[in-house]
Scaffold this motif. Structure first.
Motif, PDB file in Angstrom:
ATOM      1  N   PRO A 114       4.560   6.802 -12.316  1.00 26.50           N
ATOM      2  CA  PRO A 114       4.637   5.536 -11.582  1.00 26.50           C
ATOM      3  C   PRO A 114       3.326   5.165 -10.899  1.00 26.50           C
ATOM      4  CG  PRO A 114       6.608   6.849 -11.195  1.00 26.50           C
ATOM      5  CD  PRO A 114       5.635   7.745 -11.914  1.00 26.50           C
ATOM      6  N   GLN A 115       2.644   6.168 -10.327  1.00 22.62           N
ATOM      7  CA  GLN A 115       1.368   5.889  -9.660  1.00 22.62           C
ATOM      8  C   GLN A 115       0.310   5.441 -10.658  1.00 22.62           C
ATOM      9  OE1 GLN A 115       3.360   8.583  -9.236  1.00 22.62           O
ATOM     10  NE2 GLN A 115       2.989   9.585  -7.258  1.00 22.62           N
ATOM     11  N   LEU A 116       0.232   6.115 -11.795  1.00 24.02           N
ATOM     12  CA  LEU A 116      -0.754   5.747 -12.806  1.00 24.02           C
ATOM     13  C   LEU A 116      -0.462   4.358 -13.373  1.00 24.02           C
ATOM     14  CD1 LEU A 116      -1.027   9.223 -14.539  1.00 24.02           C
ATOM     15  CD2 LEU A 116      -2.926   8.019 -13.431  1.00 24.02           C
ATOM     16  N   ALA A 117       0.804   4.061 -13.586  1.00 27.47           N
ATOM     17  CA  ALA A 117       1.167   2.739 -14.084  1.00 27.47           C
ATOM     18  C   ALA A 117       0.779   1.660 -13.083  1.00 27.47           C
ATOM     19  CB  ALA A 117       2.660   2.684 -14.377  1.00 27.47           C
TER      20      ALA A 117
ATOM     21  N   VAL B  30     -11.822  -2.512  -6.087  1.00 29.00           N
ATOM     22  CA  VAL B  30     -12.116  -1.082  -6.102  1.00 29.00           C
ATOM     23  C   VAL B  30     -10.801  -0.343  -5.969  1.00 29.00           C
ATOM     24  CG1 VAL B  30     -13.124   0.849  -4.817  1.00 29.00           C
ATOM     25  CG2 VAL B  30     -14.462  -1.239  -5.173  1.00 29.00           C
ATOM     26  N   ILE B  31     -10.586   0.642  -6.808  1.00 28.98           N
ATOM     27  CA  ILE B  31      -9.408   1.501  -6.705  1.00 28.98           C
ATOM     28  C   ILE B  31      -9.875   2.899  -6.334  1.00 28.98           C
ATOM     29  CG2 ILE B  31      -7.468   2.525  -7.940  1.00 28.98           C
ATOM     30  CD1 ILE B  31      -7.225  -0.037  -9.510  1.00 28.98           C
ATOM     31  N   ASP B  32      -9.480   3.325  -5.146  1.00 34.69           N
ATOM     32  CA  ASP B  32      -9.880   4.625  -4.591  1.00 34.69           C
ATOM     33  C   ASP B  32      -8.703   5.580  -4.765  1.00 34.69           C
ATOM     34  OD1 ASP B  32     -10.649   6.796  -3.029  1.00 34.69           O
ATOM     35  OD2 ASP B  32     -11.437   5.565  -1.397  1.00 34.69           O
ATOM     36  N   LEU B  33      -8.905   6.628  -5.539  1.00 35.40           N
ATOM     37  CA  LEU B  33      -7.839   7.562  -5.893  1.00 35.40           C
ATOM     38  C   LEU B  33      -7.728   8.750  -4.936  1.00 35.40           C
ATOM     39  CD1 LEU B  33      -8.554   7.632  -9.746  1.00 35.40           C
ATOM     40  CD2 LEU B  33      -6.964   6.147  -8.509  1.00 35.40           C
ATOM     41  N   ARG B  34      -8.519   8.750  -3.870  1.00 33.36           N
ATOM     42  CA  ARG B  34      -8.562   9.897  -2.955  1.00 33.36           C
ATOM     43  C   ARG B  34      -7.469   9.828  -1.894  1.00 33.36           C
ATOM     44  NH1 ARG B  34     -14.166   9.443  -0.372  1.00 33.36           N
ATOM     45  NH2 ARG B  34     -13.441   7.270  -0.218  1.00 33.36           N
ATOM     46  N   ASP B  35      -7.203  10.981  -1.262  1.00 33.09           N
ATOM     47  CA  ASP B  35      -6.215  11.021  -0.188  1.00 33.09           C
ATOM     48  C   ASP B  35      -6.896  10.763   1.162  1.00 33.09           C
ATOM     49  OD1 ASP B  35      -7.407  13.444   0.707  1.00 33.09           O
ATOM     50  OD2 ASP B  35      -5.943  14.674  -0.368  1.00 33.09           O
ATOM     51  N   ASP B  36      -6.108  10.759   2.227  1.00 35.92           N
ATOM     52  CA  ASP B  36      -6.625  10.400   3.547  1.00 35.92           C
ATOM     53  C   ASP B  36      -7.753  11.323   4.007  1.00 35.92           C
ATOM     54  OD1 ASP B  36      -4.817   8.338   3.667  1.00 35.92           O
ATOM     55  OD2 ASP B  36      -3.385   9.397   4.956  1.00 35.92           O
TER      56      ASP B  36
ATOM     57  N   LEU C 192      -8.306  -0.956  -2.961  1.00 36.68           N
ATOM     58  CA  LEU C 192      -6.933  -0.477  -3.021  1.00 36.68           C
ATOM     59  C   LEU C 192      -6.902   1.044  -2.969  1.00 36.68           C
ATOM     60  CD1 LEU C 192      -5.696  -2.823  -5.905  1.00 36.68           C
ATOM     61  CD2 LEU C 192      -5.727  -3.284  -3.447  1.00 36.68           C
ATOM     62  N   ARG C 193      -6.144   1.573  -2.038  1.00 37.11           N
ATOM     63  CA  ARG C 193      -5.977   3.015  -1.941  1.00 37.11           C
ATOM     64  C   ARG C 193      -4.802   3.424  -2.826  1.00 37.11           C
ATOM     65  NH1 ARG C 193      -6.948   5.494   2.690  1.00 37.11           N
ATOM     66  NH2 ARG C 193      -6.327   7.341   1.539  1.00 37.11           N
ATOM     67  N   ARG C 194      -5.075   4.268  -3.813  1.00 35.61           N
ATOM     68  CA  ARG C 194      -4.046   4.716  -4.748  1.00 35.61           C
ATOM     69  C   ARG C 194      -4.174   6.224  -4.957  1.00 35.61           C
ATOM     70  NH1 ARG C 194      -2.393   0.348  -3.497  1.00 35.61           N
ATOM     71  NH2 ARG C 194      -2.157  -1.489  -4.862  1.00 35.61           N
ATOM     72  N   PRO C 195      -3.857   7.037  -3.929  1.00 33.16           N
ATOM     73  CA  PRO C 195      -4.032   8.493  -4.043  1.00 33.16           C
ATOM     74  C   PRO C 195      -3.162   9.100  -5.132  1.00 33.16           C
ATOM     75  CG  PRO C 195      -2.796   7.926  -2.059  1.00 33.16           C
ATOM     76  CD  PRO C 195      -3.311   6.641  -2.621  1.00 33.16           C
ATOM     77  N   LEU C 196      -3.755  10.050  -5.869  1.00 33.75           N
ATOM     78  CA  LEU C 196      -3.029  10.730  -6.948  1.00 33.75           C
ATOM     79  C   LEU C 196      -2.709  12.194  -6.633  1.00 33.75           C
ATOM     80  CD1 LEU C 196      -4.660   9.395 -10.245  1.00 33.75           C
ATOM     81  CD2 LEU C 196      -2.353   8.961  -9.392  1.00 33.75           C
ATOM     82  N   ASP C 197      -3.461  12.830  -5.743  1.00 26.69           N
ATOM     83  CA  ASP C 197      -3.197  14.196  -5.277  1.00 26.69           C
ATOM     84  C   ASP C 197      -2.953  15.196  -6.405  1.00 26.69           C
ATOM     85  OD1 ASP C 197      -2.682  16.411  -3.705  1.00 26.69           O
ATOM     86  OD2 ASP C 197      -0.574  15.895  -3.405  1.00 26.69           O
TER      87      ASP C 197
END
Length: 241
Positions: free
Chosen positions: A117-120, A59-65, A83-88
């Protein structure tokens, strides 16, 4: 070209917008496979009974804290890798043209220009051997999730019009009831702000045009930000048949 039911939309957990990206054309006679990659809004999963049908490995969670604290999903109880992957994206909104006829389209272009870089890294996460089946989600499953899924689909050869139509399916599910049901702090958007609630195919089509003009397309964009060619090839193989 697309269908919203019964296979596309999956009624799992308390989600409104959980969808399978299977059965899209991906060039050379290939089609995306059902049950390999899902996109969704955030939801609470009280138990793993329904979730087990998806057989998720990632699971890739794109949200912030703050968003995670407002609406914890509980997915880490049932899925091997969350996996926490915030995009903000909110920090990008102030720089946009408030009078634009397509604020969301501008936001998506800003995301790919400012969050390369985050999207990659997210696409590389999905391309790891054994990562699939996977779920990508943010708060509403529309903006951040929409950009990530568009990059994946476009990079593996799904035509632009199909990618844009998949994105626009969100309008069927993010009803006023959805916005009324989620806390404001969850990041799903202000229900009073119509400019940020929609999901017009043209918004995503504009992003894809910008990727083509600036980078030569989604694949070249991802490679340029560090995703190896062979990782994208692996992802295409894993997602198509």
């Amino acid at each position: 070209m697309t269908t919203s039911a019964p296979l596309r939309r999956r009624a799992v957990g308390a989600t409104y917008n959980l969808r399978d990206i299977g059965d899209y054309p991906a060039g050379s006679g290939a089609r995306t496979r059902w049950g390999r990659l899902f996109r969704s809004d955030a939801a609470r999963f009280a138990d793993g009974a329904d979730l087990a049908a998806l057989s998720l490995r990632t699971v890739i969670d794109l949200r912030d804290d703050a968003e995670v604290a407002a609406l914890p999903t509980g997915l880490d109880t049932f899925v091997p890798a969350v996996l926490r992957r915030p995009l903000d994206p909110r920090s990008l909104l102030s720089a946009l043209n408030g009078d634009s006829v397509d604020v969301l389209g501008e936001l998506y272009v800003a995301l790919v220009r400012e969050r390369g870089p985050q999207l990659a890294r997210i696409v590389a996460d999905l391309a790891r051997p054994g990562a699939l089946p996977a779920l990508v989600h943010c708060a509403a499953g529309k903006d951040r999730t929409g950009v990530v899924i568009a990059l994946v689909l476009s990079a593996i050869g799904v035509p632009d019009d199909v990618v844009a139509t998949d994105y626009a399916l969100t309008t069927e599910y993010l009803t006023p009831e959805f916005f009324a049901a989620v806390p404001t702090e969850s990041g799903a958007g202000d229900p009073a702000d119509e400019s940020l609630r929609g999901a017009r195919a043209e918004s995503m089509a504009g992003l894809l045009r910008a990727l083509a003009a600036d980078h030569g397309g989604a694949r070249a964009y991802l490679v340029g930000h560090g995703v190896p060619d062979e990782a994208i090839d692996h992802l295409r193989t894993a997602l198509t048949h």
